[in-house]
Design a protein around this motif. Structure first.
Motif, short mmCIF file in Angstrom:
data_model
loop_
_atom_site.label_atom_id
_atom_site.label_comp_id
_atom_site.label_asym_id
_atom_site.label_seq_id
_atom_site.Cartn_x
_atom_site.Cartn_y
_atom_site.Cartn_z
N ALA A 10 59.10 62.02 38.79
CA ALA A 10 57.70 62.25 38.41
C ALA A 10 56.88 62.78 39.59
CB ALA A 10 57.09 60.96 37.89
N ASP A 11 55.81 63.50 39.26
CA ASP A 11 54.94 64.07 40.29
C ASP A 11 53.75 63.16 40.61
OD1 ASP A 11 56.49 66.38 40.50
OD2 ASP A 11 55.44 67.34 38.83
N ASN A 12 53.41 62.23 39.70
CA ASN A 12 52.29 61.33 39.94
C ASN A 12 52.53 60.02 39.19
OD1 ASN A 12 51.23 61.67 37.13
ND2 ASN A 12 50.91 63.77 37.85
N ASP A 13 51.64 59.05 39.44
CA ASP A 13 51.83 57.72 38.84
C ASP A 13 51.76 57.75 37.32
OD1 ASP A 13 52.26 56.51 41.22
OD2 ASP A 13 50.23 55.67 41.43
N PHE A 14 50.83 58.51 36.78
CA PHE A 14 50.70 58.58 35.32
C PHE A 14 52.00 59.10 34.70
CE2 PHE A 14 49.77 60.90 31.41
CZ PHE A 14 49.10 59.92 30.68
N GLU A 15 52.51 60.18 35.28
CA GLU A 15 53.76 60.75 34.76
C GLU A 15 54.92 59.79 34.97
OE1 GLU A 15 56.59 64.61 35.71
OE2 GLU A 15 54.41 64.77 36.02
#
Length: 421
Positions: free
Chosen positions: A130-135
């Motif tokens: 993933a690229d960020n926490d949400f993803e």
């Protein structure tokens, strides 16, 4: 120290924690059949139920330990439970709780650690992809949901609790996640306010415990990646001693349900092994024959002394002369290594005579020597000779010592409530 530890355990009448496979003599056909069954459970997701029948001291618990070691080596998760007043088989929810509580893999980890490691693996993979926490959290939820697809087919509730355990872990709610694991282990009296966190209102009870046991075996195989679930049930003869007929029949019926569900494919990737005494399988008033629904499924169609390991019930008999000689030679080597002396030189020449004498004194058991009786006496002899070598100048001196004690079996040696063999 390993050989010394094994010898001390055997001398004390206990099953050693290691080395049982090498000491399991006279059981080659049975071992080969369990090897075959474990491979089919792993390769074909089959499920089987087997029974071990033997007298006290014939090696039922010892052979269960052999199966446990075989299972660990093949990558199975194993749960060993012992039927008792505190673990009654007429209450399937308590059986499930003990199966979950005693679940172990080769590394010794418990159900909590198994699930935690599984979650951590998926969390790390999501973090890398993933690229960020949400993803990351979205990807984690999707992975977990997909992994539980097969488990969900057996118990939606079981899968839901694991999904919410993962959710609570990812949110940092360690207390809520810990309660979710406790619920999966069958723990009762979890506060309703806590159960709301993992979206559950009920508890594991007699209406859903068997389904949870089925879901557990599927989860262990399909999601976590172990070869399957092996459940070893010792001292099943305790059921026969229950006073109330309805309680005995309830216990036998749960065994019958497990047998049927393995046979008809409801259970997958599982092996159940029940061990009990001859009376359990033969007593028409309180044993399995008193409950026709189970008896008709596992009884032999005709009696024969020929080998047939594909029947539901394996009969574990005592040692014959060749078994005693083979085991004696193994024990001599172990004792020599443990205490740094040449046991073979001192006792090896009379092993065959010792075996013949022991078999001839086993008239009440058709010449079959009880495993525990022989092993304890033989190791005691080895210890005595090793510590008093100047006292034993000839093989005849040793035979006199051994034969003088061959019939001295204490009346309570086979206490039916403490059968560690």
């Amino acid at each position: 120290m390993e050989n010394e530890d094994i010898l001390m355990a055997l001398k004390n009448g206990n099953v050693p924690s290691k080395g049982v496979r090498d000491l399991c003599v006279g059981r080659d056909n049975e071992i080969a059949e369990f090897e075959r069954l474990l491979d089919k459970v792993d390769d074909e997701d089959k499920a089987y139920t087997k029974f071990l029948k033997g007298e006290f001291g014939d090696g039922k618990s010892f052979f269960l330990k052999v199966i446990e070691d075989m299972s660990f080596k093949k990558g199975f998760a194993v749960s060993w439970i012992t039927v008792s007043n505190n673990v009654p088989f007429n209450k399937i929810e308590i059986i499930y709780r003990n199966v979950a509580k005693n679940l172990r893999v080769k590394t010794g980890t418990s159900l909590e650690h198994i699930i935690d490691r599984w979650y951590t693996q998926h969390y790390n993979m999501a973090s890398q992809d993933a690229d960020n926490d949400f993803e990351k959290h979205a990807m984690l939820r999707e992975r977990i949901h997909d992994e539980l697809e097969e488990t969900r087919q057996y118990s939606t509730t079981f899968a839901t609790v694991i999904e919410n355990y993962a959710k609570l872990r990812s949110e940092g709610d360690k207390e809520g996640a810990s309660y979710a694991i406790s619920w999966l282990r069958g723990d009762a009296n979890i506060p309703f306010s806590v159960k709301k966190k993992f979206n559950i209102k009920s508890e594991i009870d007699k209406t859903n415990a068997l389904g949870f046991l089925e879901a557990l075996s599927v989860f262990i195989k399909s999601a976590v990646g172990y070869s399957g679930l092996v459940v070893l049930v010792d001292e099943v003869e305790i059921i026969r001693k229950l006073i109330r007929q309805d309680i005995r029949e309830a216990a036998y019926d749960y065994i019958r349900l497990i047998f049927d569900n393995c046979s008809n494919g409801q259970f997958q990737s599982a092996l159940f092994v029940f061990a009990g005494t001859r009376e359990l399988f033969e007593d028409p008033k309180r044993g399995i024959p008193s409950y026709t629904a189970l008896e008709e499924r596992i009884k032999k169609e005709y009696e024969t002394d020929l080998v047939d390991v594909r029947t539901p019930v394996f009969v574990l008999k005592g040692f014959d002369k060749n078994d005693i000689i083979e085991l004696s030679e193994k024990l001599l080597d172990m004792h020599s290594d443990a205490y740094n002396w040449d046991a073979n030189a001192k006792i090896g020449p009379i092993v065959e005579i010792i075996a013949e004498n022991h078999v001839s004194n086993a008239g009440l058991t058709a010449g079959k020597v009880k495993a525990r009786v022989f092993i304890r006496k033989f190791i005691t002899l080895l210890d005595t000779v090793e510590q008093n070598q100047n006292h034993f100048n000839t093989p005849e001196d040793i035979l006199e010592e051994f034969n003088g004690n061959i019939n001295q079996v204490e009346d309570d040696e086979f206490d039916e409530f403490d059968d560690d063999w």
